[in-house]
Design a protein around this motif. Structure first.
Motif, PDB file in Angstrom:
ATOM      1  N   TYR A  20       0.747  -0.959   0.007  1.00 10.64           N
ATOM      2  CA  TYR A  20       0.163  -0.012  -0.247  1.00 10.64           C
ATOM      3  C   TYR A  20       0.688   1.200   0.031  1.00 10.64           C
ATOM      4  O   TYR A  20       0.725   2.273  -0.355  1.00 10.64           O
ATOM      5  CB  TYR A  20      -0.885   0.386   1.135  1.00 10.64           C
TER       6      TYR A  20
ATOM      7  N   GLU B  69      -5.892   4.243   8.387  1.00 11.79           N
ATOM      8  CA  GLU B  69      -6.212   5.212   7.108  1.00 11.79           C
ATOM      9  C   GLU B  69      -6.391   5.614   5.898  1.00 11.79           C
ATOM     10  O   GLU B  69      -7.128   5.453   4.569  1.00 11.79           O
ATOM     11  CB  GLU B  69      -6.848   7.117   8.036  1.00 11.79           C
TER      12      GLU B  69
ATOM     13  N   GLN C 207      -7.152   2.518   4.102  1.00 11.18           N
ATOM     14  CA  GLN C 207      -8.817   2.100   4.271  1.00 11.18           C
ATOM     15  C   GLN C 207      -9.362   2.739   3.210  1.00 11.18           C
ATOM     16  O   GLN C 207      -9.778   1.800   1.992  1.00 11.18           O
ATOM     17  CB  GLN C 207      -9.136   2.464   5.555  1.00 11.18           C
ATOM     18  N   HIS C 208      -8.704   4.153   3.074  1.00 13.88           N
ATOM     19  CA  HIS C 208      -8.772   4.680   1.400  1.00 13.88           C
ATOM     20  C   HIS C 208      -7.945   4.256   0.434  1.00 13.88           C
ATOM     21  O   HIS C 208      -9.323   4.457  -0.687  1.00 13.88           O
ATOM     22  CB  HIS C 208      -7.762   6.926   2.279  1.00 13.88           C
TER      23      HIS C 208
ATOM     24  N   ASP D 131      -7.994   0.834   0.126  1.00  9.76           N
ATOM     25  CA  ASP D 131      -8.740   0.100   0.121  1.00  9.76           C
ATOM     26  C   ASP D 131      -9.952  -0.223  -0.990  1.00  9.76           C
ATOM     27  O   ASP D 131     -10.752  -0.807  -1.366  1.00  9.76           O
ATOM     28  CB  ASP D 131      -8.667  -0.738   1.091  1.00  9.76           C
ATOM     29  N   ASN D 132     -10.746   1.097  -0.053  1.00  8.30           N
ATOM     30  CA  ASN D 132     -11.611   1.530  -1.078  1.00  8.30           C
ATOM     31  C   ASN D 132     -11.965   1.811  -2.367  1.00  8.30           C
ATOM     32  O   ASN D 132     -12.553   1.542  -3.371  1.00  8.30           O
ATOM     33  CB  ASN D 132     -12.448   2.970  -0.155  1.00  8.30           C
ATOM     34  N   LYS D 133     -11.176   2.846  -2.875  1.00 11.46           N
ATOM     35  CA  LYS D 133     -10.561   3.166  -3.924  1.00 11.46           C
ATOM     36  C   LYS D 133     -10.405   1.898  -4.741  1.00 11.46           C
ATOM     37  O   LYS D 133     -11.348   2.095  -6.304  1.00 11.46           O
ATOM     38  CB  LYS D 133      -9.249   4.215  -3.882  1.00 11.46           C
ATOM     39  N   THR D 134      -9.406   1.169  -4.616  1.00 10.54           N
ATOM     40  CA  THR D 134      -9.591  -0.193  -5.323  1.00 10.54           C
ATOM     41  C   THR D 134     -11.032  -0.954  -5.954  1.00 10.54           C
ATOM     42  O   THR D 134     -11.412  -1.592  -6.808  1.00 10.54           O
ATOM     43  CB  THR D 134      -8.187  -1.170  -4.713  1.00 10.54           C
ATOM     44  N   GLN D 135     -11.221  -0.695  -4.484  1.00 13.44           N
ATOM     45  CA  GLN D 135     -12.661  -1.651  -4.825  1.00 13.44           C
ATOM     46  C   GLN D 135     -13.527  -0.980  -5.565  1.00 13.44           C
ATOM     47  O   GLN D 135     -14.615  -1.874  -6.449  1.00 13.44           O
ATOM     48  CB  GLN D 135     -13.319  -1.901  -3.343  1.00 13.44           C
ATOM     49  N   ASP D 136     -13.714   0.204  -5.319  1.00 13.47           N
ATOM     50  CA  ASP D 136     -15.039   0.959  -5.957  1.00 13.47           C
ATOM     51  C   ASP D 136     -14.144   0.799  -7.796  1.00 13.47           C
ATOM     52  O   ASP D 136     -14.724   1.069  -8.960  1.00 13.47           O
ATOM     53  CB  ASP D 136     -14.663   2.446  -5.414  1.00 13.47           C
ATOM     54  N   GLU D 137     -12.938   1.189  -8.144  1.00 21.09           N
ATOM     55  CA  GLU D 137     -12.749   0.836  -9.298  1.00 21.09           C
ATOM     56  C   GLU D 137     -13.212   0.056  -9.867  1.00 21.09           C
ATOM     57  O   GLU D 137     -13.811  -0.617 -10.847  1.00 21.09           O
ATOM     58  CB  GLU D 137     -11.386   1.145  -9.264  1.00 21.09           C
TER      59      GLU D 137
ATOM     60  N   GLU E 297     -15.576  -2.385  -9.121  1.00 17.75           N
ATOM     61  CA  GLU E 297     -16.831  -2.378  -9.113  1.00 17.75           C
ATOM     62  C   GLU E 297     -17.644  -2.171 -10.335  1.00 17.75           C
ATOM     63  O   GLU E 297     -18.263  -1.754 -10.954  1.00 17.75           O
ATOM     64  CB  GLU E 297     -18.026  -1.610  -8.208  1.00 17.75           C
TER      65      GLU E 297
END
Length: 130
Positions: A101, A107, A110-111, A113-119, A121
């Protein structure tokens, strides 16, 4: 009175310091240090409880009436070894997280990881549309 409870006060202070570090800081290395401090307070607690005033080592000899049980001390030695191994594993994981990472702040991880998950999706929905 307070001096008689010195070990108990040390245990409580170390425990609260370790708990505060784990809860308040986002840096993963600081969290591991906090866990190590907390763990040390538990070791001191068990060793303090195992102390028998006037007790001697459990070796049969004349004139010795009160013995001290060595089992808690042996268990704490084992716990120290396990604690060092756990800390080393945690630090190795932090190194791997830093490589993956680029940060050891909770933080930031997590940011990212969330960005990668959104991409992921978005790419999945685009693939379903075509």
């Amino acid at each position: 009175m307070i001096i008689g409870l010195f070990n108990d006060w040390v245990v409580v202070v170390l425990m609260m310091i370790g708990l505060y570090i784990v809860i308040a800081h986002g840096n993963l290395i600081k969290k591991i240090v906090g866990l190590a401090i907390f763990q040390t307070s538990v070791f001191i607690l068990y060793i303090s409880m195992a102390n028998v005033e006037g007790g001697s080592a459990p070796i049969l000899a004349e004139g010795i009436k009160q013995f001290s049980n060595p089992l808690p001390h042996v268990l704490i030695l084992t716990a120290i070894v396990v604690g060092v191994a756990t800390t080393a594993l945690g630090l190795a994981l932090v190194v791997r997280i830093k490589e993956a990472y680029g940060s050891i702040e909770e933080e930031d991880i997590q940011h990212l990881d969330n960005k990668t998950q959104d991409e992921t999706e978005i790419q999945a929905t685009e693939g379903d549309q075509s």
